[in-house]
Write an enzyme that holds these catalytic residues in place. Structure first.
Site, mmCIF file in Angstrom:
data_model
loop_
_atom_site.group_PDB
_atom_site.id
_atom_site.type_symbol
_atom_site.label_atom_id
_atom_site.label_comp_id
_atom_site.label_asym_id
_atom_site.label_seq_id
_atom_site.Cartn_x
_atom_site.Cartn_y
_atom_site.Cartn_z
ATOM 1 N N GLY A 31 0.888 -1.160 -0.151
ATOM 2 C CA GLY A 31 -0.076 -0.109 0.001
ATOM 3 C C GLY A 31 0.684 1.256 -0.050
ATOM 4 O O GLY A 31 1.917 1.262 -0.448
ATOM 5 N N GLY A 36 5.480 4.410 -8.775
ATOM 6 C CA GLY A 36 6.384 2.955 -8.960
ATOM 7 C C GLY A 36 5.399 1.922 -9.034
ATOM 8 O O GLY A 36 5.300 1.125 -9.840
ATOM 9 N N HIS A 37 4.311 2.028 -8.146
ATOM 10 C CA HIS A 37 3.416 0.560 -7.939
ATOM 11 C C HIS A 37 2.534 0.899 -9.156
ATOM 12 O O HIS A 37 1.881 -0.131 -9.909
ATOM 13 C CB HIS A 37 2.503 0.932 -6.702
ATOM 14 C CG HIS A 37 3.231 0.737 -5.328
ATOM 15 N ND1 HIS A 37 3.351 1.757 -4.338
ATOM 16 C CD2 HIS A 37 3.816 -0.227 -4.757
ATOM 17 C CE1 HIS A 37 3.981 1.316 -3.457
ATOM 18 N NE2 HIS A 37 4.349 0.222 -3.638
ATOM 19 N N GLN A 61 7.718 -9.417 7.851
ATOM 20 C CA GLN A 61 8.974 -9.063 7.189
ATOM 21 C C GLN A 61 9.413 -7.966 7.822
ATOM 22 O O GLN A 61 10.734 -7.290 7.479
ATOM 23 C CB GLN A 61 8.858 -8.787 5.683
ATOM 24 C CG GLN A 61 8.016 -7.634 5.255
ATOM 25 C CD GLN A 61 7.573 -7.372 3.929
ATOM 26 O OE1 GLN A 61 6.662 -8.115 3.372
ATOM 27 N NE2 GLN A 61 8.026 -6.466 3.417
ATOM 28 N N GLN A 149 12.277 -3.511 -9.793
ATOM 29 C CA GLN A 149 13.674 -4.024 -9.892
ATOM 30 C C GLN A 149 14.350 -3.258 -8.534
ATOM 31 O O GLN A 149 15.267 -3.575 -7.981
ATOM 32 C CB GLN A 149 14.284 -2.952 -11.097
ATOM 33 C CG GLN A 149 15.841 -3.416 -11.063
ATOM 34 C CD GLN A 149 16.542 -2.592 -12.152
ATOM 35 O OE1 GLN A 149 15.913 -2.482 -13.266
ATOM 36 N NE2 GLN A 149 17.673 -1.807 -11.853
ATOM 37 N N ASP A 151 13.580 -3.576 -5.742
ATOM 38 C CA ASP A 151 14.066 -4.526 -4.715
ATOM 39 C C ASP A 151 14.524 -5.706 -5.680
ATOM 40 O O ASP A 151 13.938 -6.829 -5.726
ATOM 41 C CB ASP A 151 12.706 -4.774 -4.001
ATOM 42 C CG ASP A 151 12.004 -3.942 -3.117
ATOM 43 O OD1 ASP A 151 12.546 -3.446 -2.046
ATOM 44 O OD2 ASP A 151 11.318 -3.069 -3.673
ATOM 45 N N GLN A 154 14.880 -9.214 -3.733
ATOM 46 C CA GLN A 154 13.528 -9.752 -3.534
ATOM 47 C C GLN A 154 13.274 -10.353 -4.786
ATOM 48 O O GLN A 154 12.847 -11.713 -4.712
ATOM 49 C CB GLN A 154 12.607 -8.772 -3.212
ATOM 50 C CG GLN A 154 11.275 -9.024 -3.573
ATOM 51 C CD GLN A 154 10.260 -8.100 -3.096
ATOM 52 O OE1 GLN A 154 9.914 -7.956 -1.920
ATOM 53 N NE2 GLN A 154 9.436 -7.367 -4.146
ATOM 54 N N VAL A 177 10.730 3.526 -11.050
ATOM 55 C CA VAL A 177 10.440 4.701 -11.128
ATOM 56 C C VAL A 177 10.869 5.779 -10.215
ATOM 57 O O VAL A 177 10.783 5.539 -9.009
ATOM 58 C CB VAL A 177 8.933 4.719 -11.226
ATOM 59 C CG1 VAL A 177 8.295 6.134 -11.376
ATOM 60 C CG2 VAL A 177 8.127 3.604 -12.321
ATOM 61 N N SER A 187 7.418 4.225 -0.582
ATOM 62 C CA SER A 187 6.367 4.721 0.268
ATOM 63 C C SER A 187 7.047 5.203 1.666
ATOM 64 O O SER A 187 6.494 6.066 2.221
ATOM 65 C CB SER A 187 5.644 3.436 0.792
ATOM 66 O OG SER A 187 5.125 2.722 -0.248
HETATM 67 P P1 AMP Z 1 6.226 -2.139 -1.499
HETATM 68 O O1 AMP Z 1 4.844 -1.632 -1.275
HETATM 69 O O2 AMP Z 1 7.312 -1.136 -1.053
HETATM 70 O O3 AMP Z 1 6.282 -3.515 -0.820
HETATM 71 O O4 AMP Z 1 6.509 -2.426 -3.076
HETATM 72 C C1 AMP Z 1 5.505 -3.234 -3.875
HETATM 73 C C2 AMP Z 1 6.155 -3.557 -5.245
HETATM 74 O O5 AMP Z 1 6.279 -2.351 -5.721
HETATM 75 C C3 AMP Z 1 7.668 -4.164 -5.154
HETATM 76 O O6 AMP Z 1 7.593 -5.295 -6.306
HETATM 77 C C4 AMP Z 1 8.473 -3.172 -5.542
HETATM 78 O O7 AMP Z 1 9.708 -3.616 -5.814
HETATM 79 C C5 AMP Z 1 7.763 -2.110 -6.497
HETATM 80 N N1 AMP Z 1 8.210 -0.798 -6.229
HETATM 81 C C6 AMP Z 1 8.392 -0.012 -5.231
HETATM 82 N N2 AMP Z 1 8.955 1.164 -5.442
HETATM 83 C C7 AMP Z 1 9.081 1.165 -6.884
HETATM 84 C C8 AMP Z 1 9.693 1.875 -7.886
HETATM 85 N N3 AMP Z 1 9.947 3.267 -7.359
HETATM 86 N N4 AMP Z 1 9.502 1.730 -8.953
HETATM 87 C C9 AMP Z 1 9.090 0.395 -9.399
HETATM 88 N N5 AMP Z 1 8.659 -0.448 -8.550
HETATM 89 C C10 AMP Z 1 8.836 -0.075 -7.247
#
Ligand code: AMP
Length: 283
Positions: A31, A36-37, A61, A149, A151, A154, A177, A187
């Protein structure tokens, strides 16, 4: 757009869609959605007919001294963003739905891939991620799952998990992004004070300058990285890691071989906020 909390409900909906021949792509998130999301949602749309997003701040985690309690939770806003961006189903489970209330009898051991980067710095982090993603894959059973990418470790660990646990899903990696000034969207950027936010783009600038130095023939990698770590500390960042990693096992590269692709990855603290970023580059 449907918002579903119960496992039986989401299973039923997805089974129906699959029986109609629809392909399903899945984007797991915690969330506090940002661009990026949304880019992952766009990638998911390109791969499948139906896009499922999960929003779940996964407690397993987070380490005991990490930011689980204060992690941003903006559910209403997230649901609006999902709707506007053409998501079909949002899976929004409670912790009880995901984990029940009882004790757990299993944990996933991760070998070499977990030794460095975030695996090395955050004990239990990838055990929590592989646990929750295993459960989510079993619940949603998507044809595709999209990860960022941002992460990279991951992604590598989940790729191996899918292989070794025979999940019937194809993983897709989407590029990072960034804000206009280069800061990777996250986030956690919401934690930065104005002053910290101004400094934060230096993280990406550091990566670009290391890559340029290496591609211009700098061959003392150790010295170059040490110099950059010192520069970061002098600007007020606290280093966690900054290194070049070989992709196979995610171990620090001892020497760089022409024609190979490497991951240049960083984690630093700016005040209390932990920032990560990386670039893949070929030499
Ligand atoms: P999170 O909500 O932080 O667990 O991220 C969920 C997904 O969004 C994961 O696959 C992250 O790698 C991806 N993500 C987070 N930040 C970015 C970003 N700036 N650009 C692209 N993907 C992202």
């Amino acid at each position: 757009m449907k918002v579903v909390g119960a496992i039986t409900d989401i299973r039923e909906q997805i089974n129906t869609l699959k029986s109609e021949g629809k392909k399903v792509a899945f984007v797991p998130t915690m969330g506090a959605l940002h661009a990026g999301h949304i880019s992952l949602i766009d990638v998911a749309k390109k791969h499948a007919d139906i896009v499922v997003v999960s929003i779940f701040v996964n407690p397993t985690q987070f380490g005991p001294n990490e930011d689980f309690d204060k992690y941003p939770r903006t559910t209403e806003n997230d649901l609006d963003k999902c709707k506007v961006n053409g998501v079909d189903i949002v899976f929004l489970p409670t912790t009880e739905i995901m984990y029940g209330t009882g004790e757990r009898y299993f944990s996933i051991e991760i070998k070499e891939l977990n030794e460095h980067l975030d695996g090395g710095s955050r004990p239990g982090f990838f055990q929590g991620i592989t646990l929750v993603v295993n459960k989510l894959f079993n619940i949603v059973r998507p044809h595709y799952a999209v990860f960022g990418q941002k992460d990279y470790q991951q992604y590598r660990i989940l790729q191996k998990m899918v292989e070794e646990f025979n999940h019937e899903v194809e993983l897709v990696m989407a590029p990072i992004v960034r804000e206009k000034d280069g800061l990777a969207m996250s986030s956690r950027n919401a934690y930065l004070s104005d002053g910290e936010r101004q400094k934060a783009p230096f993280v990406y600038q550091t990566l670009l300058s290391i890559k340029e130095n290496i591609q211009n023939g700098e061959d003392n990698l150790k010295l170059l990285l040490q110099h950059k770590r010192d520069e970061l500390e002098a600007k007020g960042f606290k280093n966690d890691y900054l290194n070049v990693f070989a992709l196979e096992k995610m171990w620090p590269a001892k020497e760089l071989k022409k024609g190979n692709t490497y991951l240049l990855a960083i984690a630093v603290y700016l005040g209390k906020t932990r920032l990560i970023d990386n670039i893949l580059f070929e030499i």
